[in-house]
Design an enzyme around this catalytic site. Structure first.
Site, PDB file in Angstrom:
ATOM      1  N   SER A 155       3.080   1.723  -9.947  1.00  6.16           N
ATOM      2  CA  SER A 155       4.095   2.635  -9.401  1.00  6.16           C
ATOM      3  C   SER A 155       4.380   2.286  -7.957  1.00  6.16           C
ATOM      4  O   SER A 155       3.466   2.001  -7.187  1.00  6.16           O
ATOM      5  CB  SER A 155       3.604   4.083  -9.478  1.00  6.16           C
ATOM      6  OG  SER A 155       2.344   4.219  -8.843  1.00  6.16           O
TER       7      SER A 155
ATOM      8  N   ALA B  17       6.263   4.035  -4.625  1.00  6.43           N
ATOM      9  CA  ALA B  17       6.669   5.358  -4.161  1.00  6.43           C
ATOM     10  C   ALA B  17       8.181   5.526  -4.219  1.00  6.43           C
ATOM     11  O   ALA B  17       8.685   6.591  -4.590  1.00  6.43           O
ATOM     12  CB  ALA B  17       6.161   5.585  -2.740  1.00  6.43           C
TER      13      ALA B  17
ATOM     14  N   GLU C 274      -4.738  -1.570   1.867  1.00  9.72           N
ATOM     15  CA  GLU C 274      -6.002  -1.148   1.266  1.00  9.72           C
ATOM     16  C   GLU C 274      -6.812  -2.336   0.755  1.00  9.72           C
ATOM     17  O   GLU C 274      -8.046  -2.321   0.771  1.00  9.72           O
ATOM     18  CB  GLU C 274      -5.738  -0.183   0.105  1.00  9.72           C
ATOM     19  CG  GLU C 274      -5.184   1.175   0.517  1.00  9.72           C
ATOM     20  CD  GLU C 274      -6.246   2.103   1.073  1.00  9.72           C
ATOM     21  OE1 GLU C 274      -7.319   1.621   1.505  1.00  9.72           O
ATOM     22  OE2 GLU C 274      -6.000   3.324   1.102  1.00  9.72           O
TER      23      GLU C 274
ATOM     24  N   LYS D  69      -6.353   4.385  -3.541  1.00 10.64           N
ATOM     25  CA  LYS D  69      -6.863   3.224  -4.261  1.00 10.64           C
ATOM     26  C   LYS D  69      -7.703   2.368  -3.325  1.00 10.64           C
ATOM     27  O   LYS D  69      -7.179   1.816  -2.359  1.00 10.64           O
ATOM     28  CB  LYS D  69      -5.700   2.400  -4.828  1.00 10.64           C
ATOM     29  CG  LYS D  69      -4.818   3.171  -5.798  1.00 10.64           C
ATOM     30  CD  LYS D  69      -3.658   2.327  -6.290  1.00 10.64           C
ATOM     31  CE  LYS D  69      -2.784   3.097  -7.278  1.00 10.64           C
ATOM     32  NZ  LYS D  69      -1.660   2.279  -7.790  1.00 10.64           N
TER      33      LYS D  69
ATOM     34  N   ARG E  90       2.683  -3.565  -0.284  1.00  6.07           N
ATOM     35  CA  ARG E  90       2.203  -3.870   1.067  1.00  6.07           C
ATOM     36  C   ARG E  90       1.123  -4.948   1.034  1.00  6.07           C
ATOM     37  O   ARG E  90       1.057  -5.803   1.919  1.00  6.07           O
ATOM     38  CB  ARG E  90       1.647  -2.604   1.725  1.00  6.07           C
ATOM     39  CG  ARG E  90       2.704  -1.563   2.051  1.00  6.07           C
ATOM     40  CD  ARG E  90       2.099  -0.252   2.460  1.00  6.07           C
ATOM     41  NE  ARG E  90       1.373   0.359   1.347  1.00  6.07           N
ATOM     42  CZ  ARG E  90       0.778   1.544   1.401  1.00  6.07           C
ATOM     43  NH1 ARG E  90       0.813   2.236   2.519  1.00  6.07           N
ATOM     44  NH2 ARG E  90       0.159   2.035   0.362  1.00  6.07           N
ATOM     45  N   ASN E  91       0.273  -4.903   0.008  1.00  2.68           N
ATOM     46  CA  ASN E  91      -0.791  -5.900  -0.093  1.00  2.68           C
ATOM     47  C   ASN E  91      -0.208  -7.289  -0.359  1.00  2.68           C
ATOM     48  O   ASN E  91      -0.664  -8.282   0.213  1.00  2.68           O
ATOM     49  CB  ASN E  91      -1.771  -5.495  -1.191  1.00  2.68           C
ATOM     50  CG  ASN E  91      -2.557  -4.263  -0.826  1.00  2.68           C
ATOM     51  OD1 ASN E  91      -3.549  -4.323  -0.117  1.00  2.68           O
ATOM     52  ND2 ASN E  91      -2.096  -3.106  -1.301  1.00  2.68           N
TER      53      ASN E  91
ATOM     54  N   ARG F 112      -1.359  15.238   8.932  1.00  2.00           N
ATOM     55  CA  ARG F 112      -2.027  15.501  10.208  1.00  2.00           C
ATOM     56  C   ARG F 112      -1.079  15.289  11.383  1.00  2.00           C
ATOM     57  O   ARG F 112      -1.316  15.797  12.480  1.00  2.00           O
ATOM     58  CB  ARG F 112      -3.237  14.585  10.359  1.00  2.00           C
ATOM     59  CG  ARG F 112      -2.893  13.117  10.461  1.00  2.00           C
ATOM     60  CD  ARG F 112      -4.119  12.253  10.591  1.00  2.00           C
ATOM     61  NE  ARG F 112      -3.768  10.846  10.694  1.00  2.00           N
ATOM     62  CZ  ARG F 112      -4.660   9.864  10.745  1.00  2.00           C
ATOM     63  NH1 ARG F 112      -5.930  10.147  10.687  1.00  2.00           N
ATOM     64  NH2 ARG F 112      -4.252   8.607  10.836  1.00  2.00           N
TER      65      ARG F 112
ATOM     66  N   THR G  42       1.973  -5.164  -8.773  1.00  2.00           N
ATOM     67  CA  THR G  42       1.636  -5.384  -7.364  1.00  2.00           C
ATOM     68  C   THR G  42       1.647  -6.850  -6.972  1.00  2.00           C
ATOM     69  O   THR G  42       1.910  -7.183  -5.809  1.00  2.00           O
ATOM     70  CB  THR G  42       0.248  -4.777  -7.070  1.00  2.00           C
ATOM     71  OG1 THR G  42       0.193  -3.451  -7.580  1.00  2.00           O
ATOM     72  CG2 THR G  42      -0.028  -4.729  -5.592  1.00  2.00           C
TER      73      THR G  42
ATOM     74  N   LYS H  61      -6.881  -4.486  -7.943  1.00  2.00           N
ATOM     75  CA  LYS H  61      -5.591  -5.193  -8.056  1.00  2.00           C
ATOM     76  C   LYS H  61      -4.986  -5.455  -6.689  1.00  2.00           C
ATOM     77  O   LYS H  61      -4.224  -6.424  -6.511  1.00  2.00           O
ATOM     78  CB  LYS H  61      -4.636  -4.412  -8.968  1.00  2.00           C
ATOM     79  CG  LYS H  61      -4.311  -2.999  -8.502  1.00  2.00           C
ATOM     80  CD  LYS H  61      -3.107  -2.932  -7.589  1.00  2.00           C
ATOM     81  CE  LYS H  61      -2.918  -1.520  -7.070  1.00  2.00           C
ATOM     82  NZ  LYS H  61      -1.789  -1.415  -6.123  1.00  2.00           N
TER      83      LYS H  61
END
Length: 320
Positions: free
Chosen positions: A132, A134, A270, A102, A249-250, A31, A242, A185
């Site tokens: 995974s 990125a 997220e 997710k 990031r989490n 966008r 993760t 997760k």
């Protein structure tokens, strides 16, 4: 089959790079015109520093053009999914839609597959998830993911279409388990990040991961998932990755909570919204999910890391 990716964040762009390098014709939609111009003119993305984007990966800002593809991979944040689906004007009922986001929608409490099913009841919907990063996918490092689709034939078709020499997809018909494993997760990654950030150590992290996995399985099976799915790539596999890497990031968000520091507001986390949605679902179904509920309160500022630790350690002793 033509392939489009909706969302030019790190994961969507990485999938576009991998599929294009495997010889597929891929269009990626964003966008943000700036993101599209970076891909078109500079073959780069600020989300994937140092990675060159193949010349054949086409970037567009026209959502309807992208959504006209035969296979649509949706890689926007889970909390943006409903809004995006409302903006698509082309018919989706004959499409194969692969959800790469997710999370659990905070407003409705629904997973990404059910949200999409409500918007496009006749579409063939699948969920792509698993351990995974990125940057690994974009760099061509070997990665294994779960592709969940209730229709086995569609699942096999998508498996063949989207697998590459370094991206290996395993199929399942358990879309509920796959999407909940990938969503929940992230909640545990926040908990583990807070644990390490507060200086509690790796033994405490291992305990959080183990008990967190039990919570994930408890909620997911209550909602219709298969326990075996939770033990696979989309559950335990993704949890392991993760909760143990600051590429997540989490996990980094949890670290900042543990350190008592602010976190970059522009970075999508997220697990924060998912924790609140999961806590609401737990209350609705009468489930005890103490780690999930603690993370939900941490993300809203209603609980400090020290208070959360006191709550968890003061719970009654019981059999495992």
């Amino acid at each position: 089959m033509s392939i489009a990716i909706l969302g030019a964040g790190a994961f969507g762009t990485a999938l576009g790079i991998s599929l294009t390098q495997a010889g597929h014709g891929v269009t990626i939609w964003a966008r943000d015109p700036y993101a599209v111009s970076r891909i078109r003119d500079h073959r780069s993305s600020p989300r994937l520093p140092g990675v060159r984007i193949p010349d054949k990966l086409c970037a567009v800002t026209n959502l309807q053009d992208a959504a006209s593809a035969d296979i649509i991979l949706v890689a926007v944040p889970a909390q943006s999914l409903r809004k995006l689906l409302r903006k698509i004007e082309v018919p989706l009922d004959d499409k194969k839609i692969v959800l790469c986001c997710k999370g659990i929608d905070l407003e409705t409490g629904l997973g990404v597959a059910e949200l999409t099913r409500q918007a496009a009841p006749a579409a063939k919907i699948a969920v792509l998830t698993g351990p995974s990063f990125a940057s690994d996918i974009a760099s061509g490092l070997p990665t294994a993911l779960t592709l969940a689709c209730q229709d086995p034939e569609t699942g096999r078709t998508l498996q063949e279409a989207l697998s590459t020499p370094v991206l290996r997809l395993y199929t399942t018909t358990d879309t509920i388990g796959a999407e909940l494993g990938g969503a929940l997760k992230n909640v545990m990654a926040i908990a583990c990040g807070a644990c390490i950030g507060a200086g509690l150590g790796n033994s405490a992290r291992a305990a959080l991961m183990t008990r967190g996995f039990a919570e994930m399985t408890r909620l997911a099976t209550q909602l219709g998932a298969q326990a075996d799915t939770m033990s696979g790539l989309s559950g335990l596999g993704d949890l392991t990755l993760t909760c143990t890497s600051d590429q997540s990031r989490n996990f980094r968000f949890g670290l900042s909570l543990g350190h008592g520091e602010d976190f970059e507001p522009s970075v999508t986390v997220e697990g924060a919204a998912t924790a609140r949605a999961a806590a609401q679902l737990a209350d609705r179904h009468g489930l005890s999910l103490p780690i999930t509920q603690a993370v939900a309160s941490l993300t809203t500022g209603d609980l400090t890391v020290a208070d959360a630790l006191d709550q968890l350690l003061s719970r009654p002793l019981k059999e495992e």
